[in-house]
Design a protein around this motif. Structure first.
Motif, PDB file in Angstrom:
ATOM      1  N   VAL A 423       6.157  34.594  -3.113  1.00  0.00           N
ATOM      2  CA  VAL A 423       7.150  34.881  -2.087  1.00  0.00           C
ATOM      3  C   VAL A 423       6.366  35.218  -0.820  1.00  0.00           C
ATOM      4  N   PRO A 424       6.574  34.493   0.288  1.00  0.00           N
ATOM      5  CA  PRO A 424       5.813  34.761   1.506  1.00  0.00           C
ATOM      6  C   PRO A 424       5.988  36.197   1.990  1.00  0.00           C
ATOM      7  N   VAL A 425       4.962  36.725   2.633  1.00  0.00           N
ATOM      8  CA  VAL A 425       5.004  38.102   3.125  1.00  0.00           C
ATOM      9  C   VAL A 425       6.221  38.318   4.022  1.00  0.00           C
ATOM     10  N   GLU A 438      -1.191  45.006   2.386  1.00  0.00           N
ATOM     11  CA  GLU A 438      -2.446  44.284   2.183  1.00  0.00           C
ATOM     12  C   GLU A 438      -2.201  43.053   1.325  1.00  0.00           C
ATOM     13  N   TYR A 439      -2.832  41.977   1.697  1.00  0.00           N
ATOM     14  CA  TYR A 439      -2.878  40.787   0.842  1.00  0.00           C
ATOM     15  C   TYR A 439      -4.241  40.170   1.077  1.00  0.00           C
ATOM     16  N   VAL A 458      -5.651  41.249  -4.029  1.00  0.00           N
ATOM     17  CA  VAL A 458      -5.031  42.572  -3.947  1.00  0.00           C
ATOM     18  C   VAL A 458      -3.788  42.427  -3.078  1.00  0.00           C
ATOM     19  N   ARG A 459      -2.639  42.782  -3.631  1.00  0.00           N
ATOM     20  CA  ARG A 459      -1.374  42.730  -2.878  1.00  0.00           C
ATOM     21  C   ARG A 459      -0.729  44.107  -2.990  1.00  0.00           C
ATOM     22  N   SER A 460      -0.416  44.721  -1.850  1.00  0.00           N
ATOM     23  CA  SER A 460       0.083  46.092  -1.832  1.00  0.00           C
ATOM     24  C   SER A 460       1.483  46.155  -1.235  1.00  0.00           C
ATOM     25  N   TYR A 461       2.406  46.793  -1.964  1.00  0.00           N
ATOM     26  CA  TYR A 461       3.768  47.002  -1.494  1.00  0.00           C
ATOM     27  C   TYR A 461       3.982  48.490  -1.238  1.00  0.00           C
ATOM     28  N   THR A 462       4.389  48.845  -0.030  1.00  0.00           N
ATOM     29  CA  THR A 462       4.707  50.233   0.299  1.00  0.00           C
ATOM     30  C   THR A 462       6.216  50.403   0.363  1.00  0.00           C
TER      31      THR A 462
END
Length: 581
Positions: A423-425, A438-439, A458-462
């Motif tokens: 899924v695109p950012v 972060e991606y 590394v993919r980060s979801y806040t």
């Protein structure tokens, strides 16, 4: 016109034209579903498959996003024939809905299949079928799949091969039951209607084909298509080294504290057969990592294609030399009511074990081990702008192993996901109550070799609101992607939670419903693939480039690759560790 006169018209050119038309129908069905669906996991990620089978359920063509669905359409149609076909209960306009994991469904309840018989001149001539991941099918957790279910009844609605349409009339009570039992009925029912549209596209095009060329010629073409697929497979099979090849590995755990679980395969290649025997693997377990025999067959089909002819169009004829054996009620052949919610954590070992057994003898086709796991994530909560509930359901990308003459691929989906996408950012941040902080590539220097393993990510979801939860299952958390020919193992898949105050929880391999408050971040970290060949054989200039690009550190260049570099100039200061070149 007698049959002999008709038969004279079936020339090779016509057979090829009709064969390619059948393949084109599968592609059109695929694009119809993608363009009309409601859920990002379908129209962005392409977590579905669609295609045609003949009147016996033999796969003819499959437009496929998810590699792990190769073969599942066949089992869906065959279960439909077993239930309805013998009694003559299938009529024009019927559509069957099925997600039974232990039979035709083959995967987990979230993957809902639809099957439509195609009639021409009063008889069934083919079936149109598809299988798509619904965002929701109910169950105890948002997103319907979880890591801590212990029986199928906790995992959502079960559709045991029943009619959604009866002679063109929708089963309204069933639709109402679905709407009342899923958390996002607009998404789930929207995807269902997209599947129906794709089925009807397949039906319309197939009938047009029969009208243009005659039912007889289309049937002859189907036999030609299947026979041609078998011929190519047997030709490629004859080129493989004959013998018995074995591999053993371990599944980390079942999500509820049990494990590890030993799994194994014996691959026997003869002139006539490609036999994969998983006997001796662990029995089915309490947690939801069990997979069905249908899922196992689909997994093995994917690696069979990779070993024989990766560019071949998929149909059931291709797989006639393939034989898959598994003991009843094993972790590879689970039976009701075993939990199967995260079935892919075991299913993909079906591919990987065969891969591991054959990689040493097929270095031109099979690389070292890759991230293996789908690294699936479900994140739910309330959107900060709309105050409406949202739900992320998606796989993650990671590193693939190196091969003979090639470094590993970077940031790719596992073998089970195949030709799918993130899924695109921008879409994620607009639709969901999260910020993508972060991606990036996960450059940990693992998977060293003459050819190094590809990096994970590394993919980060806040979280942008309080009260969110995240469920994730990252297999290959304890047992690493394997290296080949003195290549080093890769790194593990894991995720961690970084609280708004900086406190870190984890890392984890599996966790169900971890609570997130506003400002908390979930960091998804995927594996680096295994290496190929001795790291001391990697050319010095490539080691220098790897350091410059951040794939390895100065310390790793010296300790692993035997090249000590000046930290200021990155010029070679010394050759260490008995380096060969």
């Amino acid at each position: 016109m007698n049959s002999h006169q008709v038969q004279e018209k079936v020339d090779q050119f016509t057979l090829e034209i009709v064969k390619d038309s059948l393949i084109a129908i599968g592609e059109e069905m695929f694009h119809t579903l993608a363009r009309t669906s409601m859920s990002p996991i379908i129209y962005e990620v392409l977590d579905f498959a669609s295609g045609l089978t003949d009147d016996k359920g033999q796969l003819l063509t499959q437009g496929n996003g998810v590699t792990g669905f190769i073969g599942m359409l066949t089992f869906m149609v065959k279960q439909t024939l077993e239930k309805f076909g013998q009694k003559g209960d299938l009529k024009p306009g019927d559509i069957i809905i099925i997600n039974d994991p232990y039979g035709g469904g083959g995967s987990h309840l979230s993957d809902v299949g639809l099957v439509m018989p195609i009639f021409y001149e009063g008889e069934i001539v083919a079936f149109s079928a598809n299988k798509a991941h619904w965002t929701e099918v109910g169950g105890k957790d948002p997103g319907s799949w979880t890591t801590d279910s212990t029986e199928i009844f906790q995992e959502g609605l079960q559709f045991p091969c029943i009619k959604l349409f009866d002679e063109g009339k929708i089963n309204k009570p069933l639709v109402e039951i679905i709407a009342a039992n899923v958390r996002f009925p607009d998404l789930s029912l929207g995807d269902m209607w997209a599947q129906v549209a794709a089925l009807k596209t397949g039906e319309r095009r197939f009938v047009e084909l029969c009208s243009k060329y005659s039912k007889y010629i289309v049937k002859e073409t189907i036999e030609h298509l299947l026979h041609h697929g078998e011929q190519i497979s047997r030709k490629e099979l004859s080129k493989l080294p004959k013998g018995v090849y074995e591999a053993v590995d371990y599944i980390d755990d079942d999500g509820i504290g049990n494990g590890p679980f030993k799994v194994q395969v014996k691959v026997t290649i003869t002139d006539e057969e490609f036999v994969c025997d998983f006997s001796g693997s662990h029995p089915q377990v309490l947690g939801p990592v069990n997979c069905s025999y249908t899922a196992l067959v689909s997994a093995v089909r994917a690696i069979f294609l990779a070993a024989t002819n990766p560019s071949q169009d998929v149909n059931d004829g291709v797989f006639r030399p393939l034989k898959v054996i598994a003991e009843a009620r094993s972790i590879f052949s689970a039976e009701r009511p075993a939990a199967v919610s995260t079935y892919w954590e075991t299913m993909l070992y079906g591919s990987d074990l065969v891969w591991k057994a054959l990689a040493p003898i097929l270095p031109d086709r099979l690389t070292a081990g890759h991230l293996l796991s789908v690294c699936g994530v479900v994140l739910s909560g309330i959107h900060q702008d709309t105050n409406e509930p949202f739900l992320i359901v998606e796989p993650s990308v990671g590193g693939w192993g190196a091969g003979d003459g090639i470094d590993g691929a970077v940031g790719q989906f596992c073998i089970g996901d195949g030709e799918t996408y993130n899924v695109p950012v921008e879409v994620a941040e607009a639709r969901y109550g999260i910020m993508v902080e972060e991606y990036s590539l996960h450059t940990d220097g693992a998977g060293a070799g003459e050819y190094r393993g590809g990096s994970g990510t590394v993919r980060s979801y806040t979280a942008m609101t309080d009260g969110q939860t995240v469920t994730a299952t990252f297999g290959r958390n304890k047992y690493l992607p394997w290296g080949i020919n003195e290549g080093k193992d890769g790194s593990r898949n894991e995720f961690e939670i970084v609280k708004a105050n900086g406190e870190v929880s984890g890392p984890y391999g599996k966790f169900a419903r971890f609570p997130l408050q506003k400002g908390d971040t979930v960091r998804l970290i995927t594996a680096t693939g295994g290496g190929f060949g001795n790291p001391l054989d990697r050319p010095i200039e490539k080691v220098i480039i790897d350091v410059k690009n951040g794939y390895i550190s100065l310390e790793q260049a010296s300790e692993i690759y035997g090249v000590k570099l000046n930290p200021e100039t990155l010029h070679v200061e010394n050759i260490v560790n008995g380096r060969l070149n």
